[in-house]
Design an enzyme around this catalytic site. Structure first.
Site, short mmCIF file in Angstrom:
data_model
loop_
_atom_site.label_atom_id
_atom_site.label_comp_id
_atom_site.label_asym_id
_atom_site.label_seq_id
_atom_site.Cartn_x
_atom_site.Cartn_y
_atom_site.Cartn_z
N PRO A 73 0.82 -1.21 0.00
CA PRO A 73 0.00 0.00 0.00
C PRO A 73 0.86 1.27 0.00
CG PRO A 73 -0.16 -1.17 2.12
CD PRO A 73 0.68 -1.99 1.23
N GLU A 74 0.76 2.01 -1.07
CA GLU A 74 1.41 3.31 -1.15
C GLU A 74 0.28 4.34 -1.25
OE1 GLU A 74 4.72 3.26 -3.97
OE2 GLU A 74 5.00 1.12 -3.62
N LYS B 264 1.13 7.95 3.33
CA LYS B 264 0.59 6.63 3.62
C LYS B 264 -0.06 6.54 4.98
CE LYS B 264 4.72 5.11 1.19
NZ LYS B 264 6.03 4.43 1.36
N ARG C 112 16.35 -4.68 -0.59
CA ARG C 112 15.10 -4.82 -1.34
C ARG C 112 15.48 -4.92 -2.80
NH1 ARG C 112 14.62 -1.83 2.77
NH2 ARG C 112 12.65 -1.96 3.84
#
Length: 299
Positions: free
Chosen positions: A2-3, A61, A279
């Site tokens: 979720p951004e 966010k 990442r």
DNA sequence: AAGAACTCCTGGATGC
DNA sequence: TGCATCCAGGAGTTCT
């Protein structure tokens, strides 16, 4: 993950469900979801129950409900990596956690609905907080959100100013885009997409960017998030406030994220995935060449 | 003190 | 088939 577009979609889904509702119960199934609350789960419940929901607000966010008739002025939520809100008739739900054991907190409303915070990977959290001016004095937000910069959809957001601050950093441009104190709402997916659109390598040193290209990459981030919101906001089930940015509506429109080995949509060169701060980054090796002036990490 | 590394966590995918 | 390992990463905390 979720951004900003996903969180805004959640906010819009919660708006009709929560506005003007009184919270008559709050159950914490997993203490970790209340880890930011100084007094723990008991304090979270005690300060929120009895409150009446006013505005459902967002910055980047971070999402929060403004509360009247409550010692806490706001209930803040961050979805982390996997947080969702689900709406149900409370009578339908047992007192035990639902949603395959991934329900962390449940709000019970005065109209017989309940809103559940469901979060598989448990990076999300809820916090009963008070309100105050943000760091720049632009807006009243929860104290815990005071350090977060305006997101590109806010009136207080000034691209030229954000670009200047970005250029004052001594780091790589992708790191800067992910820094929520510079501009908020951008996560790994939209950072990769914005860099592709602006033809910038993620490691490009921020202090070598022209004002023009710094504004360009910020504008690209705003554009791609706006497009994602447009496709994500078209439909959602009121019983399931969608936050899934990985699978579904927007995935087919992504240019580089998750498209390792697939052709670049501009030049057809295969997209590469590289490790970045434990990442991953996705980029086109032809459109986004490693610059001579890449940011070098300290030895 | 700015910037980077470290840490938290779960479950689906992958490998032998 | 089953068990071990890998992988996803937002952001607060800790380290340099």
């Amino acid at each position: 993950m979720p951004e900003l577009p996903e969180v805004e979609t959640v906010r819009r889904g919660l708006l009709p469900v929560l506005t003007e509702r009184r919270i008559i119960g709050l159950i914490v199934f997993r203490d970790r979801a209340a880890r930011r609350q100084a007094g723990g789960p008991a304090e979270l419940a005690a300060t929120v129950v009895g409150g009446r929901v006013g505005e459902v607000a967002r910055r980047g966010k971070y999402l929060w409900l403004q509360l009247a008739d409550s010692p806490a002025e706001a209930l803040v939520a961050h979805l982390g990596m996997s947080g969702q809100f689900r709406v149900a008739r409370s009578a339908d739900l047992p007192a035990a956690p639902a949603y395959r054991g991934q329900e962390r907190v449940r709000l019970v409303l005065d109209d017989g609905h309940s809103v559940s915070f469901v979060d598989q990977r448990t990076f999300g959290w809820l916090l009963a907080d008070s309100l105050g001016p943000d760091q720049a004095g632009d807006r009243v937000v929860p104290v815990s959100v005071g350090h977060v910069a305006p997101d590109p959809f806010e009136p207080a957001y000034e691209p030229a100013r954000a670009a200047q601050r970005l250029r004052q950093r001594r780091t790589g441009v992708k790191r800067a885009l992910l820094d929520q104190t510079l501009v908020s709402g951008i996560g790994n997916i939209y950072a990769d997409e914005a860099l592709w659109a602006a033809r910038l390598h993620p490691d490009r040193a921020t202090d070598t960017l022209s004002q023009r290209s710094a504004v360009a990459v910020l504008d690209a981030a705003a554009e791609v998030m706006s497009a994602a919101l447009a496709s994500g906001g078209t439909s959602f089930d009121p019983l399931y406030v969608n936050v899934n940015g990985e699978s579904g509506w927007f995935e087919r429109d992504l240019a580089v994220y998750g498209r390792t080995g697939l052709p670049c949509r501009r030049c057809s060169a295969p997209v590469v995935r590289e490790s970045f701060t434990n990442r991953s980054s996705h980029r086109c090796p032809r459109c986004q060449r490693r610059p001579v002036a890449a940011h070098r990490r300290a030895a």
